[in-house]
Design an enzyme around this catalytic site. Structure first.
Site, short mmCIF file in Angstrom:
data_model
loop_
_atom_site.label_atom_id
_atom_site.label_comp_id
_atom_site.label_asym_id
_atom_site.label_seq_id
_atom_site.Cartn_x
_atom_site.Cartn_y
_atom_site.Cartn_z
N HIS A 188 -2.08 -107.13 3.82
CA HIS A 188 -1.59 -108.51 3.70
C HIS A 188 -1.64 -109.16 5.08
O HIS A 188 -1.25 -108.53 6.07
CB HIS A 188 -0.16 -108.51 3.15
CG HIS A 188 0.38 -109.88 2.93
ND1 HIS A 188 0.03 -110.65 1.85
CD2 HIS A 188 1.22 -110.63 3.69
CE1 HIS A 188 0.64 -111.82 1.94
NE2 HIS A 188 1.36 -111.83 3.05
N SER A 230 -0.34 -106.40 7.81
CA SER A 230 0.45 -105.24 7.39
C SER A 230 -0.29 -104.49 6.30
O SER A 230 -0.82 -105.10 5.37
CB SER A 230 1.80 -105.69 6.79
OG SER A 230 2.49 -106.55 7.67
N ASP A 252 4.36 -108.05 -2.58
CA ASP A 252 4.31 -107.91 -1.11
C ASP A 252 5.61 -107.34 -0.52
O ASP A 252 5.93 -107.59 0.65
CB ASP A 252 3.99 -109.26 -0.44
CG ASP A 252 2.60 -109.76 -0.80
OD1 ASP A 252 1.72 -108.94 -1.10
OD2 ASP A 252 2.40 -111.00 -0.78
N ASN A 294 -1.92 -101.91 -0.06
CA ASN A 294 -2.49 -103.26 0.05
C ASN A 294 -2.50 -103.67 1.51
O ASN A 294 -1.70 -103.19 2.31
CB ASN A 294 -1.61 -104.24 -0.74
CG ASN A 294 -2.10 -105.68 -0.66
OD1 ASN A 294 -3.31 -105.94 -0.76
ND2 ASN A 294 -1.19 -106.62 -0.47
C1 GAR Z 1 -7.59 -110.55 4.02
O1 GAR Z 1 -7.15 -111.37 5.07
C2 GAR Z 1 -6.40 -109.91 3.34
O2 GAR Z 1 -5.35 -109.58 4.20
C3 GAR Z 1 -5.98 -111.00 2.40
O3 GAR Z 1 -7.18 -111.55 1.91
C4 GAR Z 1 -8.21 -111.37 2.89
C5 GAR Z 1 -9.35 -110.64 2.24
O4 GAR Z 1 -10.47 -110.63 3.07
N1 GAR Z 1 -5.17 -110.50 1.34
C6 GAR Z 1 -4.18 -111.17 0.78
O5 GAR Z 1 -3.87 -112.30 1.11
C7 GAR Z 1 -3.44 -110.41 -0.30
N2 GAR Z 1 -2.28 -111.12 -0.71
P1 GAR Z 1 -11.70 -109.69 2.73
O6 GAR Z 1 -12.09 -109.95 1.28
O7 GAR Z 1 -12.77 -110.15 3.67
O8 GAR Z 1 -11.28 -108.27 2.97
#
Ligand code: GAR
Length: 197
Positions: free
Chosen positions: A106, A133, A142, A104
């Site tokens: 994060h 991360s 997480d 994943n």
């Molecule tokens: C990213 O910033 C990712 O790190 C976060 O959501 C966004 C997705 O953006 N993920 C989380 O918060 C997971 N808990 P994207 O759809 O443009 O890749």
């Protein structure tokens, strides 16, 4: 060449970065699954010629939903699953079934700031540094061992959106690099630890 499945819920900019990097990477994305119909990441995948599937979580138990994900991933011959803005908590059973093969991204320097509303909390705590991360997924949210991290500065006048954009820019480099390490067998999950060779 590892066969990758990517799970998304939204715009899929990290998916876009993984797609862009795959032309000279040791992986091939073979399936993108969204739990949300119409997620823009599905369009990105289709435009790149990648198979897509919508599996809605609505009205299903967590185990039933995860069972459908698992079946679709296995039917496509997926070997490694990447969560990329996938906003569902996976069941313990799913995390265990894909242990060491499920990662994943994060938007924080884990183990700090697990969960949601990360940028708001980072700014409220007056941190001067944040980041992203990539980590192995374990049943606890997480909490899995970190494979790679990148840092960004936090400015005194940052809004959550400004910080999110700065973090996102480093995510797009970090995720392909971390996935490359995993596909090349240079990082493995052993007894709950990320082991590098
Ligand atoms: C990213 O910033 C990712 O790190 C976060 O959501 C966004 C997705 O953006 N993920 C989380 O918060 C997971 N808990 P994207 O759809 O443009 O890749």
């Amino acid at each position: 060449m590892k066969r990758i499945g990517v799970l998304i819920s939204g715009r899929g900019s990290n998916l876009g970065a993984l797609i862009a990097a795959q032309k000279d990477a040791p992986y091939k994305i073979v399936l993108v699954i969204s739990n949300i119909e119409g997620a823009y990441g599905l369009t990105r995948a289709s435009e790149a010629g990648i198979a897509t599937k919508v599996i809605s979580h609505k009205g299903k138990s967590r185990e039933a939903f995860d069972g459908e994900l698992d079946m679709a991933l296995r039917a496509a011959g997926v070997e490694i699953v990447c969560l990329a803005g996938f906003m569902r908590i996976l069941s313990d059973g799913f995390a265990r079934a894909w242990e060491g093969k499920l990662v994943n991204i994060h938007p924080s320097l884990l183990p700090a700031y697990k969960g949601t509303q990360v940028h708001e909390r980072v700014i409220a705590a007056r941190e001067n540094q944040s980041g992203a991360s990539v980590h192995f997924v374990v049943p606890e949210l997480d909490a899995g061992p970190v494979i790679a991290q990148a840092t960004v500065p936090v400015h005194a006048d940052d809004s959550p959106d400004a910080l999110a954009a700065r973090v996102l820019a480093v995510e797009h480099k970090l995720y392909p690099e971390a996935l490359r390490l995993l596909c090349d067998g240079k990082v493995t999950l052993q007894k709950g630890l990320a082991v590098f060779s």
